[in-house]
Design a protein around this motif. Structure first.
Motif, PDB file in Angstrom:
ATOM      1  N   ASP A 129       0.840  -1.209   0.000  1.00  0.00           N
ATOM      2  CA  ASP A 129       0.000   0.000   0.000  1.00  0.00           C
ATOM      3  C   ASP A 129       0.872   1.255   0.000  1.00  0.00           C
ATOM      4  OD1 ASP A 129      -2.370  -1.509   0.062  1.00  0.00           O
ATOM      5  OD2 ASP A 129      -2.549  -1.361   2.245  1.00  0.00           O
ATOM      6  N   ARG A 130       1.898   1.282   0.857  1.00  0.00           N
ATOM      7  CA  ARG A 130       2.789   2.447   0.950  1.00  0.00           C
ATOM      8  C   ARG A 130       3.536   2.716  -0.352  1.00  0.00           C
ATOM      9  NH1 ARG A 130       4.271   0.100   5.772  1.00  0.00           N
ATOM     10  NH2 ARG A 130       6.306  -0.507   4.965  1.00  0.00           N
ATOM     11  N   HIS A 131       3.749   1.677  -1.135  1.00  0.00           N
ATOM     12  CA  HIS A 131       4.512   1.819  -2.373  1.00  0.00           C
ATOM     13  C   HIS A 131       3.626   1.982  -3.609  1.00  0.00           C
ATOM     14  CE1 HIS A 131       7.744   0.581   0.292  1.00  0.00           C
ATOM     15  NE2 HIS A 131       8.521   1.195  -0.570  1.00  0.00           N
ATOM     16  N   GLY A 132       2.368   2.293  -3.405  1.00  0.00           N
ATOM     17  CA  GLY A 132       1.496   2.645  -4.521  1.00  0.00           C
ATOM     18  C   GLY A 132       0.812   1.508  -5.234  1.00  0.00           C
ATOM     19  N   TYR A 133       0.769   0.334  -4.624  1.00  0.00           N
ATOM     20  CA  TYR A 133       0.077  -0.798  -5.221  1.00  0.00           C
ATOM     21  C   TYR A 133      -1.388  -0.787  -4.796  1.00  0.00           C
ATOM     22  CZ  TYR A 133       4.470  -2.572  -6.847  1.00  0.00           C
ATOM     23  OH  TYR A 133       5.659  -2.693  -7.514  1.00  0.00           O
ATOM     24  N   SER A 134      -2.259  -1.240  -5.685  1.00  0.00           N
ATOM     25  CA  SER A 134      -3.693  -1.294  -5.422  1.00  0.00           C
ATOM     26  C   SER A 134      -4.183  -2.719  -5.581  1.00  0.00           C
ATOM     27  CB  SER A 134      -4.456  -0.414  -6.413  1.00  0.00           C
ATOM     28  OG  SER A 134      -4.030   0.923  -6.314  1.00  0.00           O
ATOM     29  N   VAL A 135      -5.146  -3.089  -4.747  1.00  0.00           N
ATOM     30  CA  VAL A 135      -5.773  -4.410  -4.867  1.00  0.00           C
ATOM     31  C   VAL A 135      -6.684  -4.387  -6.088  1.00  0.00           C
ATOM     32  CG1 VAL A 135      -7.323  -6.083  -3.789  1.00  0.00           C
ATOM     33  CG2 VAL A 135      -5.651  -4.856  -2.385  1.00  0.00           C
ATOM     34  N   ARG A 153      -1.589  -4.560  -7.979  1.00  0.00           N
ATOM     35  CA  ARG A 153      -1.009  -4.139  -9.261  1.00  0.00           C
ATOM     36  C   ARG A 153      -0.573  -2.679  -9.162  1.00  0.00           C
ATOM     37  NH1 ARG A 153      -3.691  -4.511 -15.266  1.00  0.00           N
ATOM     38  NH2 ARG A 153      -2.354  -6.334 -15.440  1.00  0.00           N
ATOM     39  N   LYS A 154       0.505  -2.393  -9.871  1.00  0.00           N
ATOM     40  CA  LYS A 154       0.979  -1.014  -9.999  1.00  0.00           C
ATOM     41  C   LYS A 154       1.321  -0.777 -11.457  1.00  0.00           C
ATOM     42  CE  LYS A 154       4.372   2.240  -8.176  1.00  0.00           C
ATOM     43  NZ  LYS A 154       5.486   2.390  -7.194  1.00  0.00           N
ATOM     44  N   GLU A 155       0.828   0.322 -11.994  1.00  0.00           N
ATOM     45  CA  GLU A 155       1.196   0.699 -13.357  1.00  0.00           C
ATOM     46  C   GLU A 155       2.586   1.315 -13.306  1.00  0.00           C
ATOM     47  OE1 GLU A 155      -0.492   3.109 -17.231  1.00  0.00           O
ATOM     48  OE2 GLU A 155      -1.821   2.683 -15.543  1.00  0.00           O
ATOM     49  N   LEU A 156       3.452   0.832 -14.174  1.00  0.00           N
ATOM     50  CA  LEU A 156       4.825   1.330 -14.214  1.00  0.00           C
ATOM     51  C   LEU A 156       4.959   2.446 -15.233  1.00  0.00           C
ATOM     52  CD1 LEU A 156       6.700  -2.077 -14.039  1.00  0.00           C
ATOM     53  CD2 LEU A 156       6.186  -0.509 -12.172  1.00  0.00           C
TER      54      LEU A 156
END
Length: 156
Positions: A129-135, A153-156
């Protein structure tokens, strides 16, 4: 602390990180051994790539990531773990940033990962969560009854 490709000399240190971490079970530790063996045996594959965080010859953490088979732009973080002595010391963040950068350099548009909803994984979920990932998905009873899987998932 440097993050670099994993070498054969890191093998046992990585397994020790998994075995001593208090989160992963024996079957998971065995899987890490198998994936490391595959990584060294098949250097041209791109589905299970390893990096290590080390300082003064000691491995403090590792990550395993790679392209998701049959996809063009999806990469996955399969494993990330740090030595207990390095928790909250920035090792995990450095490894995750390196995985993101390396995946992006290989053409990845997304980085996916899976984790459990059980209490031992609460710190991991907070980390993501702290690193910008979303469920993006929640699958009930995936690992066992009452042990759901979350896909981040995180969009790069």
């Amino acid at each position: 602390m440097i993050v670099r490709p994993t070498t054969a000399d890191d093998h046992e240190a990585i397994v020790n990180v998994v075995e001593q971490g208090g989160v992963f079970n024996d079957e998971e530790a065995s899987m890490v051994r198998q994936l490391l063996d595959y990584y060294f045996r098949e250097p041209d594959q791109d589905e299970y790539l390893f990096i290590s965080a080390a300082e003064d010859g000691r491995v403090y953490g590792f990550a395993c990531y790679g392209r998701i088979a049959l996809t063009e732009k999806n990469y996955e973080l399969n494993w990330i773990a740090t030595d207990r002595s390095a928790l909250r010391g920035g090792v995990g963040s450095a490894l995750l940033r390196a995985v993101e950068d390396l995946s992006r350099a290989r053409g990845a548009r997304f980085l996916n990962l899976e984790t459990s909803t059980t209490e031992p994984y609460a710190a991991a979920r907070a980390f993501y969560d702290r690193h910008g990932y979303s469920v993006v998905a929640h699958i009930a009873d995936y690992y066992a009854d009452g042990d759901d899987m979350l896909i981040y998932r995180k969009e790069l």
